[in-house]
Design an enzyme around this catalytic site. Structure first.
Site, PDB file in Angstrom:
ATOM      1  N   LYS A  41       0.835  -1.206   0.000  1.00  0.00           N
ATOM      2  CA  LYS A  41       0.000   0.000   0.000  1.00  0.00           C
ATOM      3  C   LYS A  41       0.872   1.259   0.000  1.00  0.00           C
ATOM      4  O   LYS A  41       0.651   2.167  -0.794  1.00  0.00           O
ATOM      5  CB  LYS A  41      -0.917   0.024   1.247  1.00  0.00           C
ATOM      6  CG  LYS A  41      -1.815  -1.183   1.394  1.00  0.00           C
ATOM      7  CD  LYS A  41      -2.697  -1.086   2.619  1.00  0.00           C
ATOM      8  CE  LYS A  41      -1.970  -1.078   3.930  1.00  0.00           C
ATOM      9  NZ  LYS A  41      -1.249  -2.330   4.251  1.00  0.00           N
ATOM     10  N   ARG A  93      -9.628   0.957   8.233  1.00  0.00           N
ATOM     11  CA  ARG A  93      -9.163  -0.385   8.535  1.00  0.00           C
ATOM     12  C   ARG A  93     -10.216  -1.185   9.262  1.00  0.00           C
ATOM     13  O   ARG A  93     -10.001  -2.349   9.592  1.00  0.00           O
ATOM     14  CB  ARG A  93      -7.964  -0.252   9.446  1.00  0.00           C
ATOM     15  CG  ARG A  93      -6.719  -0.872   8.908  1.00  0.00           C
ATOM     16  CD  ARG A  93      -5.640  -0.479   9.872  1.00  0.00           C
ATOM     17  NE  ARG A  93      -4.474  -1.244   9.695  1.00  0.00           N
ATOM     18  CZ  ARG A  93      -3.381  -0.765   9.125  1.00  0.00           C
ATOM     19  NH1 ARG A  93      -3.350   0.438   8.633  1.00  0.00           N
ATOM     20  NH2 ARG A  93      -2.316  -1.520   9.060  1.00  0.00           N
ATOM     21  N   ARG A 109      11.517  -1.825  10.838  1.00  0.00           N
ATOM     22  CA  ARG A 109      10.411  -1.318  11.649  1.00  0.00           C
ATOM     23  C   ARG A 109      10.160  -2.251  12.829  1.00  0.00           C
ATOM     24  O   ARG A 109      10.220  -3.476  12.667  1.00  0.00           O
ATOM     25  CB  ARG A 109       9.148  -1.225  10.788  1.00  0.00           C
ATOM     26  CG  ARG A 109       8.562   0.171  10.774  1.00  0.00           C
ATOM     27  CD  ARG A 109       7.517   0.316   9.739  1.00  0.00           C
ATOM     28  NE  ARG A 109       6.303  -0.407  10.064  1.00  0.00           N
ATOM     29  CZ  ARG A 109       5.203  -0.373   9.318  1.00  0.00           C
ATOM     30  NH1 ARG A 109       5.184   0.347   8.227  1.00  0.00           N
ATOM     31  NH2 ARG A 109       4.137  -1.042   9.659  1.00  0.00           N
ATOM     32  N   ARG A 145      -0.372  -9.121  13.191  1.00  0.00           N
ATOM     33  CA  ARG A 145      -0.961  -8.103  12.307  1.00  0.00           C
ATOM     34  C   ARG A 145      -1.803  -8.757  11.210  1.00  0.00           C
ATOM     35  O   ARG A 145      -2.855  -8.245  10.841  1.00  0.00           O
ATOM     36  CB  ARG A 145       0.137  -7.235  11.688  1.00  0.00           C
ATOM     37  CG  ARG A 145       0.725  -6.256  12.695  1.00  0.00           C
ATOM     38  CD  ARG A 145       2.079  -5.726  12.249  1.00  0.00           C
ATOM     39  NE  ARG A 145       1.989  -4.893  11.072  1.00  0.00           N
ATOM     40  CZ  ARG A 145       3.039  -4.621  10.295  1.00  0.00           C
ATOM     41  NH1 ARG A 145       4.220  -5.123  10.567  1.00  0.00           N
ATOM     42  NH2 ARG A 145       2.879  -3.847   9.250  1.00  0.00           N
TER      43      ARG A 145
HETATM   44  P1  AP5 Z   1       4.853  -1.596   1.786  1.00  0.00           P
HETATM   45  O1  AP5 Z   1       4.515  -0.748   0.615  1.00  0.00           O
HETATM   46  O2  AP5 Z   1       5.643  -0.985   2.903  1.00  0.00           O
HETATM   47  O3  AP5 Z   1       3.537  -2.309   2.328  1.00  0.00           O
HETATM   48  P2  AP5 Z   1       2.313  -1.715   3.159  1.00  0.00           P
HETATM   49  O4  AP5 Z   1       1.121  -2.402   2.649  1.00  0.00           O
HETATM   50  O5  AP5 Z   1       2.339  -0.225   3.136  1.00  0.00           O
HETATM   51  O6  AP5 Z   1       2.729  -2.298   4.562  1.00  0.00           O
HETATM   52  P3  AP5 Z   1       2.627  -1.711   6.024  1.00  0.00           P
HETATM   53  O7  AP5 Z   1       3.323  -2.707   6.917  1.00  0.00           O
HETATM   54  O8  AP5 Z   1       3.137  -0.294   6.099  1.00  0.00           O
HETATM   55  O9  AP5 Z   1       1.138  -1.775   6.264  1.00  0.00           O
HETATM   56  P4  AP5 Z   1       0.414  -1.844   7.573  1.00  0.00           P
HETATM   57  O10 AP5 Z   1      -0.923  -1.621   7.062  1.00  0.00           O
HETATM   58  O11 AP5 Z   1       0.574  -3.037   8.399  1.00  0.00           O
HETATM   59  O12 AP5 Z   1       1.179  -0.752   8.440  1.00  0.00           O
HETATM   60  P5  AP5 Z   1       0.798   0.726   8.843  1.00  0.00           P
HETATM   61  O13 AP5 Z   1       2.019   1.518   8.895  1.00  0.00           O
HETATM   62  O14 AP5 Z   1      -0.352   1.214   8.025  1.00  0.00           O
HETATM   63  O15 AP5 Z   1       5.612  -2.909   1.233  1.00  0.00           O
HETATM   64  C1  AP5 Z   1       6.163  -3.849   2.121  1.00  0.00           C
HETATM   65  C2  AP5 Z   1       7.558  -4.289   1.613  1.00  0.00           C
HETATM   66  O16 AP5 Z   1       7.424  -5.056   0.428  1.00  0.00           O
HETATM   67  C3  AP5 Z   1       8.463  -3.108   1.258  1.00  0.00           C
HETATM   68  O17 AP5 Z   1       9.774  -3.435   1.627  1.00  0.00           O
HETATM   69  C4  AP5 Z   1       8.310  -2.978  -0.281  1.00  0.00           C
HETATM   70  O18 AP5 Z   1       9.495  -2.473  -0.881  1.00  0.00           O
HETATM   71  C5  AP5 Z   1       8.051  -4.423  -0.688  1.00  0.00           C
HETATM   72  N1  AP5 Z   1       7.095  -4.568  -1.781  1.00  0.00           N
HETATM   73  C6  AP5 Z   1       5.952  -3.900  -1.976  1.00  0.00           C
HETATM   74  N2  AP5 Z   1       5.289  -4.369  -3.059  1.00  0.00           N
HETATM   75  C7  AP5 Z   1       6.044  -5.398  -3.541  1.00  0.00           C
HETATM   76  C8  AP5 Z   1       5.901  -6.308  -4.614  1.00  0.00           C
HETATM   77  N3  AP5 Z   1       4.854  -6.320  -5.422  1.00  0.00           N
HETATM   78  N4  AP5 Z   1       6.845  -7.231  -4.795  1.00  0.00           N
HETATM   79  C9  AP5 Z   1       7.880  -7.284  -3.975  1.00  0.00           C
HETATM   80  N5  AP5 Z   1       8.097  -6.449  -2.934  1.00  0.00           N
HETATM   81  C10 AP5 Z   1       7.184  -5.517  -2.720  1.00  0.00           C
HETATM   82  O19 AP5 Z   1       0.215   0.489  10.296  1.00  0.00           O
HETATM   83  C11 AP5 Z   1       1.059   0.120  11.380  1.00  0.00           C
HETATM   84  C12 AP5 Z   1       0.230   0.035  12.657  1.00  0.00           C
HETATM   85  O20 AP5 Z   1      -0.392   1.310  12.938  1.00  0.00           O
HETATM   86  C13 AP5 Z   1      -0.954  -0.948  12.626  1.00  0.00           C
HETATM   87  O21 AP5 Z   1      -0.538  -2.270  12.935  1.00  0.00           O
HETATM   88  C14 AP5 Z   1      -1.877  -0.326  13.683  1.00  0.00           C
HETATM   89  O22 AP5 Z   1      -1.443  -0.640  14.977  1.00  0.00           O
HETATM   90  C15 AP5 Z   1      -1.703   1.160  13.467  1.00  0.00           C
HETATM   91  N6  AP5 Z   1      -2.686   1.712  12.514  1.00  0.00           N
HETATM   92  C16 AP5 Z   1      -2.418   2.242  11.277  1.00  0.00           C
HETATM   93  N7  AP5 Z   1      -3.554   2.634  10.672  1.00  0.00           N
HETATM   94  C17 AP5 Z   1      -4.568   2.334  11.520  1.00  0.00           C
HETATM   95  C18 AP5 Z   1      -5.977   2.468  11.443  1.00  0.00           C
HETATM   96  N8  AP5 Z   1      -6.574   3.006  10.366  1.00  0.00           N
HETATM   97  N9  AP5 Z   1      -6.719   2.031  12.492  1.00  0.00           N
HETATM   98  C19 AP5 Z   1      -6.132   1.509  13.594  1.00  0.00           C
HETATM   99  N10 AP5 Z   1      -4.804   1.340  13.727  1.00  0.00           N
HETATM  100  C20 AP5 Z   1      -4.024   1.754  12.700  1.00  0.00           C
END
Ligand code: AP5
Length: 210
Positions: free
Chosen positions: A13, A88, A156, A167
């Site tokens: 994402k 989410r 991270r 997660r």
């Molecule tokens: P990346 O693009 O970083 O993936 P992502 O989907 O953004 O992953 P996140 O871990 O950031 O998502 P998340 O939703 O768990 O975390 P968030 O920060 O929102 O890609 C991942 C890796 O793969 C990278 O190294 C990239 O280079 C590689 N990659 C990407 N696409 C690829 C492909 N096609 N092929 C190969 N490699 C690829 O949330 C963190 C925490 O915050 C949550 O756990 C929660 O506690 C809290 N939080 C955030 N938002 C909310 C909400 N709305 N409500 C409640 N709690 C929340």
């Protein structure tokens, strides 16, 4: 254009919202980045969110809804925005609707759990600007430093294998129901997240007719 990127943790994402954001010249709003910044600052929100995030659990709906309401109201969002990691839960999706903001498309990046676990071990993020890299799929051209700001790349805290499993469980229970929610509204585009980053990027741009 107002867009949402949906998908499991590590689905891509953040990576793809950054590319679409640059292409459309609209901001990406990542709740994860905003919450991590709040933790770094030591604000009241950060203190409250930290424990949930460390466990891989979701931060309570109302905290995140208030954060997003404030962010979307800023002037840089007037021509559109991309939401990365929000909504989410169904309650968050309903709160977004209550704000009266139309969503043009919801891009769901679909990746199998086994692939996610493998991928997360190689993710590196910039300690300053939060840019995302991958040791295999998207290495930084400057080695251990961020290409944008030169700061050190780190793992991270919630990318440890045990937290990634937690997660994923939370994702299937609380976030995956949003796929049916947006499918029913008729604006869901599902893209298969492939192993090759470029192939996924191409599919995302095609899904959005960009
Ligand atoms: P990346 O693009 O970083 O993936 P992502 O989907 O953004 O992953 P996140 O871990 O950031 O998502 P998340 O939703 O768990 O975390 P968030 O920060 O929102 O890609 C991942 C890796 O793969 C990278 O190294 C990239 O280079 C590689 N990659 C990407 N696409 C690829 C492909 N096609 N092929 C190969 N490699 C690829 O949330 C963190 C925490 O915050 C949550 O756990 C929660 O506690 C809290 N939080 C955030 N938002 C909310 C909400 N709305 N409500 C409640 N709690 C929340």
């Amino acid at each position: 254009m107002n867009l949402i990127f949906l998908g499991a943790p590590g689905a891509g994402k953040g990576t793809h919202s950054a590319l679409v954001s640059k292409h459309l010249n609209i901001p990406t709003i990542s709740t994860g980045d905003l919450l991590r910044a709040a933790i770094k600052e030591g604000s009241a929100l950060g203190k409250e969110a930290e424990g949930y995030m460390k466990r891989g659990d979701l931060v309570p709906d109302q905290l995140v809804i208030d954060l997003m309401r404030e962010r979307i109201a800023k002037s840089d969002c007037k021509d559109g925005f991309i939401l990365d990691g929000f909504p989410r839960t169904v309650a968050q999706a309903q709160a977004l609707e209550d704000l009266g903001i139309g969503i043009d498309a919801v891009v769901n990046i679909d990746v199998e759990d086994e692939q996610i676990v493998k991928r997360m071990s190689g993710r590196r993020v910039c300690n300053g600007c939060a840019a995302t890299y991958h040791t295999i799929y998207k290495p930084s051209r400057t080695g251990e430093a961020c290409e944008n700001c030169g700061l050190t790349l780190v793992i991270r805290e919630d990318d440890k294998p045990e937290t990634v499993s937690a997660r994923l469980q939370v994702y299937h229970e609380k976030t995956a129901p949003l796929i049916a929610y947006y499918e029913a509204k008729g604006n869901l585009q599902t893209v298969r997240g492939r192993e090759e980053l470029e192939e996924t990027t191409k599919a995302v741009f095609e899904a959005l007719s960009l």
